[in-house]
Design a protein around this motif. Structure first.
Motif, PDB file in Angstrom:
ATOM      1  N   GLU A 456       0.829  -1.198   0.000  1.00  0.00           N
ATOM      2  CA  GLU A 456       0.000   0.000   0.000  1.00  0.00           C
ATOM      3  C   GLU A 456       0.870   1.259   0.000  1.00  0.00           C
ATOM      4  OE1 GLU A 456      -3.064   0.070  -0.523  1.00  0.00           O
ATOM      5  OE2 GLU A 456      -3.285   2.239  -0.339  1.00  0.00           O
ATOM      6  N   GLU A 457       1.964   1.212   0.770  1.00  0.00           N
ATOM      7  CA  GLU A 457       2.871   2.352   0.793  1.00  0.00           C
ATOM      8  C   GLU A 457       3.454   2.630  -0.588  1.00  0.00           C
ATOM      9  OE1 GLU A 457       4.421   1.668   5.390  1.00  0.00           O
ATOM     10  OE2 GLU A 457       5.781   1.450   3.678  1.00  0.00           O
ATOM     11  N   GLU A 458       3.825   1.576  -1.287  1.00  0.00           N
ATOM     12  CA  GLU A 458       4.390   1.764  -2.628  1.00  0.00           C
ATOM     13  C   GLU A 458       3.342   2.301  -3.588  1.00  0.00           C
ATOM     14  OE1 GLU A 458       7.892  -1.625  -2.707  1.00  0.00           O
ATOM     15  OE2 GLU A 458       6.262  -1.655  -4.178  1.00  0.00           O
ATOM     16  N   ARG A 459       2.112   1.807  -3.484  1.00  0.00           N
ATOM     17  CA  ARG A 459       1.050   2.297  -4.376  1.00  0.00           C
ATOM     18  C   ARG A 459       0.781   3.784  -4.132  1.00  0.00           C
ATOM     19  NH1 ARG A 459      -1.458  -2.871  -3.539  1.00  0.00           N
ATOM     20  NH2 ARG A 459      -2.652  -2.021  -1.791  1.00  0.00           N
ATOM     21  N   GLU A 460       0.715   4.209  -2.843  1.00  0.00           N
ATOM     22  CA  GLU A 460       0.435   5.601  -2.526  1.00  0.00           C
ATOM     23  C   GLU A 460       1.573   6.516  -2.985  1.00  0.00           C
ATOM     24  OE1 GLU A 460      -3.271   5.028  -1.374  1.00  0.00           O
ATOM     25  OE2 GLU A 460      -2.277   6.965  -1.407  1.00  0.00           O
ATOM     26  N   ALA A 461       2.803   5.989  -2.862  1.00  0.00           N
ATOM     27  CA  ALA A 461       3.954   6.805  -3.261  1.00  0.00           C
ATOM     28  C   ALA A 461       3.967   7.075  -4.758  1.00  0.00           C
ATOM     29  CB  ALA A 461       5.249   6.112  -2.844  1.00  0.00           C
ATOM     30  N   ASN A 462       3.436   6.158  -5.533  1.00  0.00           N
ATOM     31  CA  ASN A 462       3.502   6.274  -6.993  1.00  0.00           C
ATOM     32  C   ASN A 462       2.237   6.822  -7.630  1.00  0.00           C
ATOM     33  OD1 ASN A 462       6.120   5.225  -7.193  1.00  0.00           O
ATOM     34  ND2 ASN A 462       5.339   3.135  -7.024  1.00  0.00           N
ATOM     35  N   ARG A 463       1.202   7.061  -6.794  1.00  0.00           N
ATOM     36  CA  ARG A 463      -0.081   7.476  -7.370  1.00  0.00           C
ATOM     37  C   ARG A 463      -0.415   8.932  -7.006  1.00  0.00           C
ATOM     38  NH1 ARG A 463      -3.499   2.051  -5.782  1.00  0.00           N
ATOM     39  NH2 ARG A 463      -2.500   0.650  -7.283  1.00  0.00           N
ATOM     40  N   THR A 464       0.377   9.839  -7.290  1.00  0.00           N
ATOM     41  CA  THR A 464       0.098  11.255  -7.043  1.00  0.00           C
ATOM     42  C   THR A 464      -0.599  11.842  -8.245  1.00  0.00           C
ATOM     43  OG1 THR A 464       2.195  11.966  -7.968  1.00  0.00           O
ATOM     44  CG2 THR A 464       2.183  11.401  -5.627  1.00  0.00           C
ATOM     45  N   PHE A 468      -0.072  11.424 -12.562  1.00  0.00           N
ATOM     46  CA  PHE A 468      -1.133  11.119 -13.518  1.00  0.00           C
ATOM     47  C   PHE A 468      -1.296  12.252 -14.528  1.00  0.00           C
ATOM     48  CE2 PHE A 468      -2.346   7.977 -10.344  1.00  0.00           C
ATOM     49  CZ  PHE A 468      -2.693   6.904 -11.152  1.00  0.00           C
ATOM     50  N   GLY A 469      -1.123  13.527 -14.082  1.00  0.00           N
ATOM     51  CA  GLY A 469      -1.249  14.655 -14.994  1.00  0.00           C
ATOM     52  C   GLY A 469      -0.214  14.595 -16.098  1.00  0.00           C
ATOM     53  N   ALA A 505      -9.875   9.770 -16.939  1.00  0.00           N
ATOM     54  CA  ALA A 505      -8.691   9.550 -16.107  1.00  0.00           C
ATOM     55  C   ALA A 505      -8.337  10.816 -15.343  1.00  0.00           C
ATOM     56  CB  ALA A 505      -7.520   9.098 -16.976  1.00  0.00           C
ATOM     57  N   SER A 506      -8.462  11.955 -15.996  1.00  0.00           N
ATOM     58  CA  SER A 506      -8.152  13.221 -15.335  1.00  0.00           C
ATOM     59  C   SER A 506      -9.079  13.454 -14.137  1.00  0.00           C
ATOM     60  CB  SER A 506      -8.278  14.368 -16.358  1.00  0.00           C
ATOM     61  OG  SER A 506      -7.977  15.607 -15.757  1.00  0.00           O
ATOM     62  N   GLY A 507     -10.391  13.204 -14.347  1.00  0.00           N
ATOM     63  CA  GLY A 507     -11.345  13.384 -13.263  1.00  0.00           C
ATOM     64  C   GLY A 507     -11.116  12.389 -12.141  1.00  0.00           C
ATOM     65  N   GLN A 508     -10.804  11.119 -12.489  1.00  0.00           N
ATOM     66  CA  GLN A 508     -10.585  10.087 -11.468  1.00  0.00           C
ATOM     67  C   GLN A 508      -9.343  10.385 -10.636  1.00  0.00           C
ATOM     68  OE1 GLN A 508     -10.466   6.893 -14.254  1.00  0.00           O
ATOM     69  NE2 GLN A 508     -12.694   6.543 -14.214  1.00  0.00           N
ATOM     70  N   ALA A 509      -8.266  10.862 -11.316  1.00  0.00           N
ATOM     71  CA  ALA A 509      -7.040  11.200 -10.579  1.00  0.00           C
ATOM     72  C   ALA A 509      -7.299  12.352  -9.625  1.00  0.00           C
ATOM     73  CB  ALA A 509      -5.926  11.541 -11.565  1.00  0.00           C
ATOM     74  N   ALA A 510      -8.080  13.321 -10.084  1.00  0.00           N
ATOM     75  CA  ALA A 510      -8.383  14.468  -9.227  1.00  0.00           C
ATOM     76  C   ALA A 510      -9.180  14.047  -8.003  1.00  0.00           C
ATOM     77  CB  ALA A 510      -9.156  15.518 -10.035  1.00  0.00           C
ATOM     78  N   ALA A 511     -10.019  13.004  -8.185  1.00  0.00           N
ATOM     79  CA  ALA A 511     -10.838  12.529  -7.068  1.00  0.00           C
ATOM     80  C   ALA A 511     -10.107  11.509  -6.206  1.00  0.00           C
ATOM     81  CB  ALA A 511     -12.131  11.923  -7.616  1.00  0.00           C
ATOM     82  N   GLY A 512      -8.857  11.211  -6.549  1.00  0.00           N
ATOM     83  CA  GLY A 512      -8.086  10.232  -5.773  1.00  0.00           C
ATOM     84  C   GLY A 512      -8.401   8.792  -6.101  1.00  0.00           C
ATOM     85  N   GLU A 513      -9.131   8.585  -7.164  1.00  0.00           N
ATOM     86  CA  GLU A 513      -9.460   7.207  -7.585  1.00  0.00           C
ATOM     87  C   GLU A 513      -8.341   6.707  -8.502  1.00  0.00           C
ATOM     88  OE1 GLU A 513     -13.277   7.500  -9.400  1.00  0.00           O
ATOM     89  OE2 GLU A 513     -14.286   8.134  -7.552  1.00  0.00           O
ATOM     90  N   TYR A 514      -7.212   6.394  -7.901  1.00  0.00           N
ATOM     91  CA  TYR A 514      -6.016   6.119  -8.691  1.00  0.00           C
ATOM     92  C   TYR A 514      -6.092   4.802  -9.468  1.00  0.00           C
ATOM     93  CZ  TYR A 514      -4.172   9.924  -5.906  1.00  0.00           C
ATOM     94  OH  TYR A 514      -3.987  11.139  -5.320  1.00  0.00           O
ATOM     95  N   ASP A 515      -6.716   3.800  -8.874  1.00  0.00           N
ATOM     96  CA  ASP A 515      -6.847   2.522  -9.602  1.00  0.00           C
ATOM     97  C   ASP A 515      -7.667   2.718 -10.868  1.00  0.00           C
ATOM     98  OD1 ASP A 515      -5.325   1.099  -7.831  1.00  0.00           O
ATOM     99  OD2 ASP A 515      -7.040   0.444  -6.604  1.00  0.00           O
ATOM    100  N   SER A 516      -8.780   3.441 -10.734  1.00  0.00           N
ATOM    101  CA  SER A 516      -9.633   3.680 -11.902  1.00  0.00           C
ATOM    102  C   SER A 516      -8.906   4.540 -12.919  1.00  0.00           C
ATOM    103  CB  SER A 516     -10.943   4.353 -11.479  1.00  0.00           C
ATOM    104  OG  SER A 516     -11.664   3.532 -10.590  1.00  0.00           O
ATOM    105  N   ALA A 517      -8.194   5.583 -12.428  1.00  0.00           N
ATOM    106  CA  ALA A 517      -7.453   6.455 -13.338  1.00  0.00           C
ATOM    107  C   ALA A 517      -6.370   5.674 -14.078  1.00  0.00           C
ATOM    108  CB  ALA A 517      -6.841   7.621 -12.562  1.00  0.00           C
TER     109      ALA A 517
END
Length: 661
Positions: A456-464, A468-469, A505-517
């Motif tokens: 989980e730590e690795e996923r959070e570190a890479n999903r900013t 995504f932008g 993808a842009s909207g999902q990343a903004a909402a923190g839905e990184y898996d979906s983005a």
């Protein structure tokens, strides 16, 4: 369990297998110690029979029958000037106190019952063309008589002693006869030696051909087999050309030989063989004796034994792999190999060495194939399991490990390496045992790493959002370039789906839905890459088409721009060329073909127009020349006529007289 029982049986049956050999004892020449001369010595012993302690010797050279007790001559039936009991007696058989002798030249079988010197003709001559009987055998229905001259086997009725039929005809094929020498009946089979074909033929009780004996099997080729004796499931065949008596199993496998390399017992033109009282008697015509050997029963054959041993070892190895296969959840089957090996052993015990050899070879071939298939399956399954466990811990490998985690990972890697080494060394059992322990070691290592928190730590570190932008912007640049190139090459690229995915993808990343983005970006990237690949291929083909059409158009323009009196009408070709330029964006190959066709047509029309113009120019030149000539000629006529008129006028004008004063 079946294997070890079979192995023990094989061991007990085969440990004594060897060629026994034969020991020469003495020889018999027909004379007794008190004979004053050589009158009674054998001249050409051709047939032998041992029955009830007596040895009967047919002498085809002396036309005599000797009856011996041991080596002592008890009686001899000789042909004299007044009595002619035999005429070339050959092989014999015995039944119920009566001796049946195939008497070659007299063309009949004769009998002798041991009373005095009374020899009788047994069979009638009528009905058959029997010319030279050479051997005789009996069953309850018939007397089987080989005819050495006619190349046939005749059957005579036991009931009336009359000819019944020809049992086997003369012919070149196996089973047909050429020059049969002897016949024997044993265990519902009939065996006939053929001295010209160099074989012994085996038949069933209905005289249907079964197989040959003496054709290369076991390295033995008979040459001129004569007399046959069958004793305790062995066939003894006297071969006069090879100066030997060969011993075969009932199915024709050679197991021994008499007459070669035996001190004082070498043979010369042996004609017949008989067995009795633990001895082998051989009628040896070359030495004019009967040679006697000790009967040493051959109990096996090393070649067949080695083949059965090899099949047994191969089956044992197959059984060793069985528990390994079970540990790896692989199916195992011995096929029919064990049954065939057991049957081979039974055939060997019954001295059916040909059958035993064939069955053992079949079992060996099958077990070798089964071993190969099973070991390949074991190795494949084992390597798959190692690979699966290695793949399972791959996401949990970390640099800079320490303590228990490092120790457990090292243990896992060492086990995987050791398993692969064991598989390469064919140590499948040890490899299977280690494979069964490998998943537990992998589980322990994953537990030490702490799968959930660290991943989980690795996923959070890479999903900013910034990451995504950047990815979305890069894909939009590619999308714009894709749209521009599609327009350039007039391709209908549907970019709506990719645009919508990037927007999502842009909207999902903004909402923190990184898996979906991440999923939307992946799909958009896949679609863009796919359309880029399609466009690249189309662009390559269009560029090639445009280049080809440009070259073709150059030739086309050269043809169209040629100066001539009557220029061709190339409107249609020019239209085709324009169509080709448009079509190249949809079908480059067809566009190039259309341009080529337009150019070819333009060149052809231009050439034709040039030819017409050239011809017309020639005509005009000719007309001009003709006109010029006509003009010159007309001028010449005009000038001539003018001069003529002037001359005429001069003549008609009155002469003026000028007076001089």
């Amino acid at each position: 369990m079946r294997f070890w029982v079979l192995a023990a049986a094989l061991f007990l049956a085969l440990i004594g297998s060897a060629h026994a050999g034969f020991t020469y004892l003495y020889s018999i020449n027909g004379s007794n110690p008190l004979d004053s001369d050589d009158f009674y010595k054998f001249y050409q012993p051709t047939g032998l029979l041992y029955e009830h302690g007596k040895l009967y010797v047919a002498d085809g050279g002396k036309n005599a029958l000797y009856i011996l007790n041991g080596s002592f001559r008890e009686r001899v039936l000789l042909s004299t000037s007044s009595v002619n009991p035999f005429d070339n007696p050959l092989r014999m058989t015995y039944e119920n106190g009566t001796l049946y002798i195939a008497d070659g030249i007299s063309t009949v079988v004769k009998t002798y019952n041991g009373e005095g010197f009374n020899v009788l003709e047994w069979n009638k001559k009528e009905g058959s063309n029997m010319e030279k009987p050479s051997g005789v055998a009996l069953d309850e229905r018939y007397a089987y008589i080989t005819d050495n001259a006619q190349g046939r086997l005749y059957l005579y009725s036991r009931e009336n002693e009359m000819y019944a039929r020809v049992g086997i005809e003369k012919g070149g094929s196996d089973g047909l006869l050429q020059s049969p020498a002897d016949v024997e009946i044993y265990h519902d089979k009939i065996f006939i030696s053929d001295q010209v074909k160099g074989l012994v033929f085996a038949y069933d009780s209905n005289l249907s051909f079964l197989y040959t004996i003496g054709r290369g099997l076991g390295g033995v080729d008979l040459s001129s087999p004569r007399g046959i004796e069958i004793f305790e499931d062995r066939i003894y065949v006297a071969d006069s050309t090879k100066n030997s008596v060969f011993v075969f199993t009932l199915d024709g496998f050679p197991i021994d030989r008499i007459g070669a390399g035996i001190a004082n017992g070498s043979l010369s033109l042996p004609e017949d063989v008989a067995i009795g009282d633990g001895k082998i008697f051989v009628a040896d015509t070359g030495s004019r004796r009967v040679l006697v050997y000790e009967l040493n029963r051959t109990v096996g054959n090393d070649t067949v034994k080695e083949l059965i041993d090899a099949a047994n070892r191969s089956l044992a190895q197959l059984y060793i792999y069985a528990p390994v296969a079970a540990k790896l959840n692989l199916s195992f089957s011995e096929g029919s190999a064990a049954l065939e090996l057991a049957t081979a052993l039974t055939s060997y015990d019954n001295f059916m060495f040909t059958d035993a050899s064939a069955l053992a070879q079949k079992s060996l071939d099958q077990t070798v194939a089964l071993q190969l298939n099973l070991t390949q399956a074991i190795e494949l399954r084992a390597r798959q399991l190692v690979k699966a466990e290695t793949g399972r811990i791959a996401p949990f490998r970390r640099p800079g490990l320490e303590g228990a985690a490092l120790s457990k990972l090292t243990q896992f890697d060492n086990m995987a390496s050791d398993i692969n080494a064991k598989l390469s060394g064919k140590a499948y059992g040890l490899a299977a045992d280690a494979i069964l322990e490998l998943p537990a070691v992998a589980d322990e290592y994953i537990a030490l790493i702490g799968q959930g928190e660290r991943m989980e730590e690795e996923r959070e570190a890479n999903r900013t959002a910034g990451d995504f932008g950047i990815r979305i912007s890069a894909l939009r640049v590619r999308l714009e370039r894709l749209g521009a190139n599609s327009a350039k090459y007039r391709q209908n690229a549907n970019l709506t789906g990719s645009q919508e995915l990037l927007a999502a993808a842009s909207g999902q990343a903004a909402a923190g839905e990184y898996d979906s983005a991440n999923s939307s970006i992946g799909l958009a990237e896949f679609e863009i890459s796919s359309q880029e690949a399609v466009l690249r291929q189309a662009a390559d083909e269009i560029d090639k088409g445009l280049a080809n059409i440009s070259l073709i158009e150059f030739g086309f323009n050269a043809a169209a721009d040629r100066q001539m009196l009557f220029p061709p009408d190339l409107a249609g070709e020019k239209s085709q060329m324009l169509q080709a330029k448009d079509m190249v964006y949809t079908n480059p190959l067809l566009a190039v073909a259309m341009a080529s066709k337009a150019a070819e047509s333009a060149v052809e029309k231009s050439n034709s127009a040039q030819a017409v113009s050239t011809a017309a120019a020639g005509v005009l030149v000719m007309l001009a020349l003709i006109g010029l000539i006509a003009l010159v000629f007309s001028f010449h006529i005009y000038s001539r006529r003018k001069k003529m008129r002037e001359e005429k006028a001069a003549r008609e004008e009155p002469k003026r007289i000028i007076w001089k004063g």
